[in-house]
Design a protein around this motif. Structure first.
Motif, PDB file in Angstrom:
ATOM      1  N   THR A 163       0.837  -1.204   0.000  1.00  0.00           N
ATOM      2  CA  THR A 163       0.000   0.000   0.000  1.00  0.00           C
ATOM      3  C   THR A 163       0.868   1.249   0.000  1.00  0.00           C
ATOM      4  O   THR A 163       0.609   2.200  -0.749  1.00  0.00           O
ATOM      5  N   ASP A 164       1.912   1.248   0.803  1.00  0.00           N
ATOM      6  CA  ASP A 164       2.830   2.383   0.873  1.00  0.00           C
ATOM      7  C   ASP A 164       3.490   2.616  -0.480  1.00  0.00           C
ATOM      8  O   ASP A 164       3.668   3.762  -0.906  1.00  0.00           O
ATOM      9  N   PHE A 165       3.833   1.552  -1.176  1.00  0.00           N
ATOM     10  CA  PHE A 165       4.491   1.654  -2.478  1.00  0.00           C
ATOM     11  C   PHE A 165       3.571   2.287  -3.520  1.00  0.00           C
ATOM     12  O   PHE A 165       4.014   3.080  -4.353  1.00  0.00           O
ATOM     13  N   PHE A 166       2.297   1.952  -3.497  1.00  0.00           N
ATOM     14  CA  PHE A 166       1.367   2.391  -4.529  1.00  0.00           C
ATOM     15  C   PHE A 166       0.635   3.700  -4.214  1.00  0.00           C
ATOM     16  O   PHE A 166      -0.150   4.171  -5.032  1.00  0.00           O
ATOM     17  N   THR A 167       0.850   4.270  -3.052  1.00  0.00           N
ATOM     18  CA  THR A 167       0.157   5.512  -2.709  1.00  0.00           C
ATOM     19  C   THR A 167       1.163   6.575  -2.286  1.00  0.00           C
ATOM     20  O   THR A 167       2.310   6.270  -1.972  1.00  0.00           O
ATOM     21  N   SER A 168       0.688   7.796  -2.239  1.00  0.00           N
ATOM     22  CA  SER A 168       1.520   8.878  -1.708  1.00  0.00           C
ATOM     23  C   SER A 168       1.233   9.078  -0.223  1.00  0.00           C
ATOM     24  O   SER A 168       1.720  10.017   0.393  1.00  0.00           O
TER      25      SER A 168
END
Length: 118
Positions: free
Chosen positions: A93-98
């Motif tokens: 989730t951290d990888f795909f969101t800001s």
């Protein structure tokens, strides 16, 4: 199942996740997202996962659609869990969101609550 928890912040959706998340569970959260966005530019999340088994197929699909339409609306996210795969989901989730995403072990849920409510 999603059990909504009380929160001190107006823009925070706080919930305990257990069992399997259904389409109707996601729709409840999606409605809360829209209500928060009427008064705030970002939605924060606190998800406490205990005895959490993931999603039903329809629940997973509804969650993907909701996230795709609101990724830029998400602020801080605290994932609190008890399994390695839950920590992995937080990292993805951290990888795909800001968003500012952090994972906490269940034993550290008070630390997570303090972090998300700042």
């Amino acid at each position: 199942m999603i059990q909504l928890l009380n929160s001190k912040k107006d823009n925070l959706i706080s919930a305990k996740l257990s069992g399997k998340i259904s389409k109707s569970d996601v729709e409840i959260v999606h409605s809360k997202i829209h209500n928060i966005l009427k008064n705030s530019d970002k939605v924060d999340f606190y998800f406490e996962m205990e005895n959490f088994d993931g999603y039903t197929i329809k629940g997973f699909w509804e969650d993907i659609k909701t996230d795709a339409s609101h990724l830029s609306d998400y602020g801080k996210m605290a994932f609190v869990g008890e399994n390695k795969w839950q920590e992995w989901v937080a990292k993805v989730t951290d990888f795909f969101t800001s968003s500012d995403v952090k994972y906490f072990d269940l034993k550290d849920k008070e630390v997570a609550k303090t972090w998300i409510e700042k």
